[in-house]
Scaffold this motif. Structure first.
Motif, short mmCIF file in Angstrom:
data_model
loop_
_atom_site.label_atom_id
_atom_site.label_comp_id
_atom_site.label_asym_id
_atom_site.label_seq_id
_atom_site.Cartn_x
_atom_site.Cartn_y
_atom_site.Cartn_z
N THR A 75 -1.25 -16.77 -1.85
CA THR A 75 0.09 -16.22 -1.68
C THR A 75 -0.02 -14.81 -1.09
OG1 THR A 75 0.34 -15.07 -3.79
CG2 THR A 75 0.77 -17.45 -3.79
N ILE A 135 -4.41 -7.69 2.06
CA ILE A 135 -5.54 -8.34 1.39
C ILE A 135 -5.73 -9.74 1.98
CG2 ILE A 135 -6.40 -9.24 -0.82
CD1 ILE A 135 -5.02 -6.89 -2.19
N GLY A 136 -4.62 -10.43 2.24
CA GLY A 136 -4.70 -11.75 2.85
C GLY A 136 -5.51 -11.72 4.14
N LEU A 167 1.15 -19.18 1.44
CA LEU A 167 2.54 -18.91 1.07
C LEU A 167 2.93 -17.50 1.49
CD1 LEU A 167 5.01 -20.05 -0.61
CD2 LEU A 167 4.11 -18.72 -2.53
N GLY A 205 0.29 -12.13 -3.36
CA GLY A 205 1.60 -11.56 -3.03
C GLY A 205 2.32 -11.10 -4.27
N ILE A 259 8.89 -13.48 -9.91
CA ILE A 259 7.98 -14.16 -8.96
C ILE A 259 6.97 -15.03 -9.71
CG2 ILE A 259 6.13 -13.78 -7.27
CD1 ILE A 259 7.57 -11.17 -6.47
N VAL A 292 -4.12 -11.47 -8.33
CA VAL A 292 -4.52 -10.17 -7.76
C VAL A 292 -3.31 -9.23 -7.73
CG1 VAL A 292 -5.38 -9.04 -5.66
CG2 VAL A 292 -6.32 -11.26 -6.36
N LEU A 333 -12.69 -5.88 -8.95
CA LEU A 333 -12.77 -4.69 -8.09
C LEU A 333 -13.16 -3.48 -8.94
CD1 LEU A 333 -12.46 -3.24 -5.42
CD2 LEU A 333 -9.99 -3.19 -5.77
N ALA A 382 -10.69 -5.21 -2.16
CA ALA A 382 -9.97 -6.10 -3.07
C ALA A 382 -10.23 -7.56 -2.69
CB ALA A 382 -8.48 -5.80 -3.02
P1 NAX Z 1 0.80 -6.21 1.22
O1 NAX Z 1 2.14 -5.62 0.93
O2 NAX Z 1 0.05 -5.82 2.44
O3 NAX Z 1 0.93 -7.79 1.23
C1 NAX Z 1 1.60 -8.50 0.25
C2 NAX Z 1 2.17 -9.74 0.91
O4 NAX Z 1 2.74 -10.55 -0.10
C3 NAX Z 1 3.29 -9.41 1.93
O5 NAX Z 1 2.97 -10.03 3.16
C4 NAX Z 1 4.53 -10.00 1.28
O6 NAX Z 1 5.42 -10.54 2.24
C5 NAX Z 1 3.94 -11.09 0.40
N1 NAX Z 1 4.74 -11.46 -0.76
C6 NAX Z 1 5.46 -10.67 -1.58
N2 NAX Z 1 6.07 -11.39 -2.51
C7 NAX Z 1 5.73 -12.68 -2.30
C8 NAX Z 1 6.05 -13.89 -2.92
N3 NAX Z 1 6.90 -13.92 -3.96
N4 NAX Z 1 5.52 -15.04 -2.45
C9 NAX Z 1 4.69 -15.00 -1.39
N5 NAX Z 1 4.34 -13.88 -0.73
C10 NAX Z 1 4.86 -12.73 -1.19
O7 NAX Z 1 -0.05 -5.93 -0.10
P2 NAX Z 1 -1.63 -6.05 -0.31
O8 NAX Z 1 -2.27 -4.75 0.04
O9 NAX Z 1 -2.12 -7.29 0.35
O10 NAX Z 1 -1.71 -6.17 -1.89
C11 NAX Z 1 -1.24 -7.32 -2.56
C12 NAX Z 1 -1.20 -7.08 -4.07
O11 NAX Z 1 -2.49 -6.81 -4.57
C13 NAX Z 1 -0.35 -5.87 -4.48
O12 NAX Z 1 0.43 -6.22 -5.61
C14 NAX Z 1 -1.38 -4.84 -4.88
O13 NAX Z 1 -0.87 -3.91 -5.81
C15 NAX Z 1 -2.43 -5.73 -5.49
N6 NAX Z 1 -3.78 -5.17 -5.66
C16 NAX Z 1 -4.49 -5.57 -6.74
C17 NAX Z 1 -5.79 -5.17 -6.96
C18 NAX Z 1 -6.57 -5.65 -8.15
O14 NAX Z 1 -7.70 -5.20 -8.31
N7 NAX Z 1 -6.05 -6.53 -9.01
C19 NAX Z 1 -6.43 -4.21 -6.04
C20 NAX Z 1 -5.81 -4.16 -4.69
C21 NAX Z 1 -4.31 -4.25 -4.67
O15 NAX Z 1 -3.77 -2.98 -4.96
#
Ligand code: NAX
Length: 328
Positions: free
Chosen positions: A10, A16-17, A41, A90, A110, A131, A160, A244
Motif C-alpha cells: 500500500t 518508500i514504495g 494499492l 501508505g 485506514i 510501516v 529501521l 525504511a
Molecule cells: P509518502 O507520503 O511519500 O507516501 C505515502 C503514500 O501512501 C502516498 O503515495 C499516498 O498517496 C499513499 N496512501 C496514503 N493513504 C493511503 C491509503 N489509505 N491507501 C493506500 N495508499 C495510501 O510517505 P513515505 O515516505 O513513503 O512513508 C510512508 C509511511 O511510512 C509514513 O506513514 C511514514 O511516517 C512511515 N515511516 C515509517 C517508518 C518505520 O520505521 N516504521 C520509517 C519511515 C517512515 O517515516
C-alpha cells in the motif's frame, strides 16, 4: 519454477514504495529464485493513481525475470486478494495544525478498513508488516479488524530502529556492523523506543564491556537512535525512505526465509512476557525460521531497562486507549 508469491504493497507510489518495489521485484526480499506478483494499492485520487501507473511502467521497463505479474488499484480488496505478504506502507501523514490524536484517528480509519479487507480476501496465512505511522498502533488496529487471521501474523516495523542502533553501536565500539549480534529495540516505533545493547556482542565479545559507558548509553546512544528519523528529515528535507524500504525488506526476508539464529527486532503482539500486556504490538527480540518468529525469552530486565520499557509501553497504551472506541 516456484509458484509466485503475491505481495501487496500500500502507498505504492510514495517515497518508500519507490525505494521498495524494485528491490522486491528483483528478488532481494524473497529470494533470487522466487517469482512475485505485485498487488499495488494507492489512494483513489487521480494524482496518486497516475503516479502509481508511472511506477508500474518503470517496473515493466526493468524486465525483472522474477516479476510474474502486477496489479494497480485503489480497492483494498483487489490489492489484498490472496496476498501472501502485505506491506502496509501508505498512511495519513500529519497535516498542518493536526493534533497527534487526530492523526491517530485518521489512521485508525485506514487500518480498520485495510484489516477488514485482509480478513475478507487475503491468504489465510498472510504475513503483514505495517510501516505506516503510528506503525505499532496501526498494526494493532489492523490485527483487531481481522479476527479470522492469525493475530501473530500482524507485525510492525522496528527494524529501521534496529539497523540504526546497529550502526551507531558499530561506530562507538569500532567493530564491523555485520559482526554484531544480540541487539534489541524494545517498544514503540517512536522516540520512546529503547535500544538495548546489554546483550550485544561482536565476534562473541560483549559490547557493553567494551564500551562500558553508562553516560554514552543514556545520553547519546538511546536519544540518537530515537531521534534519527527527525535528524534525517532535518538533513534531507524528507523522511527516511531508502533506509525504511531496506528495513522492510530485512524484516520480511528474515521472517520468511529465517534469521539463521540471529536476533532481530520485530513489533509483534505481546504474549504477556517481559511485563508487556498481551496483545500490545511491541518491539521484542525474535529469532525467525520457517516462516515463523520465536521470541527470545527469559532475558534479565534491570531497573534502567524496566523504566525505559515501561515508558515506551505507556505511550503505546495511550495510543491504544485513543482508538479503543473504534474497535468495539
Ligand atoms: P509518502 O507520503 O511519500 O507516501 C505515502 C503514500 O501512501 C502516498 O503515495 C499516498 O498517496 C499513499 N496512501 C496514503 N493513504 C493511503 C491509503 N489509505 N491507501 C493506500 N495508499 C495510501 O510517505 P513515505 O515516505 O513513503 O512513508 C510512508 C509511511 O511510512 C509514513 O506513514 C511514514 O511516517 C512511515 N515511516 C515509517 C517508518 C518505520 O520505521 N516504521 C520509517 C519511515 C517512515 O517515516
Amino acid at each position: 519454477m516456484k509458484t509466485p508469491v503475491r505481495v501487496a504493497v500500500t502507498g505504492a507510489a510514495g517515497q518508500i514504495g519507490y525505494a521498495l518495489l524494485f528491490r522486491i521485484a528483483s528478488g532481494e526480499m524473497l529470494g533470487k529464485d522466487q517469482p512475485v506478483i505485485l498487488q499495488l494499492l494507492e489512494l483513489p485520487i487521480d494524482k496518486a493513481q497516475a503516479a502509481l501507473k508511472g511506477v508500474m511502467m518503470e517496473l515493466e521497463d526493468c524486465a525483472f525475470p522474477l516479476l510474474a505479474g502486477m496489479v494497480g488499484t485503489d480497492d483494498p480488496e483487489v490489492a489484498f486478494k490472496d496476498a501472501d505478504v502485505a506491506l502496509l506502507v501508505g498512511a495519513r501523514p500529519r497535516g498542518p495544525g493536526m493534533e497527534r490524536k487526530d492523526l491517530l484517528l485518521e489512521n485508525a480509519k485506514i487500518f480498520t478498513a485495510q484489516g477488514a479487507a485482509l480478513n475478507k480476501v487475503a491468504s489465510r496465512n498472510v504475513k503483514v508488516l505495517v510501516v505506516g505511522n503510528p506503525a505499532n498502533t496501526n498494526a494493532y488496529i489492523a490485527m483487531k479488524s481481522a479476527p479470522d487471521l492469525p493475530a501473530r501474523n500482524f507485525t510492525a516495523m522496528l527494524r529501521l530502529d534496529h539497523n540504526r542502533a546497529l550502526s551507531q553501536l558499530a561506530n562507538q565500539a569500532n567493530v564491523a556492523v555485520g559482526d554484531i549480534e544480540n541487539l534489541i529495540v524494545w517498544g514503540n516505533h517512536s522516540p520512546t523506543m529503547y535500544p538495548d545493547y546489554r546483550f550485544a556482542t561482536a565476534k562473541g565479545k560483549s559490547l557493553k564491556d567494551a564500551i562500558n559507558d553508562a553516560d554514552w548509553n543514556a545520553n547519546t546512544f538511546i536519544p540518537q537512535v530515537g531521534k534519527r528519523g527527525a535528524a534525517i528529515i532535518e538533513a534531507r528535507g524528507l523522511s527516511s525512505a531508502a533506509s525504511a524500504a531496506n528495513a522492510a525488506i530485512d524484516h520480511v526476508r528474515d521472517w520468511l526465509l529465517g534469521s539463521n539464529g540471529k536476533w532481530v527486532t520485530m513489533g509483534v503482539p505481546s504474549d504477556g512476557s517481559y511485563g508487556i500486556p498481551e496483545g500490545v504490538i511491541y518491539g521484542v527480540p525474535v529469532i525467525t525460521a520457517n516462516g515463523e518468529y520465536t521470541r527470545v525469552e527469559g532475558l534479565a530486565v534491570d531497573d534502567f531497562s524496566r523504566a525505559a520499557m515501561d515508558k515506551t509501553l505507556a505511550e503505546l497504551e495511550e495510543e491504544r486507549a485513543g482508538v479503543a472506541h473504534l474497535l468495539g
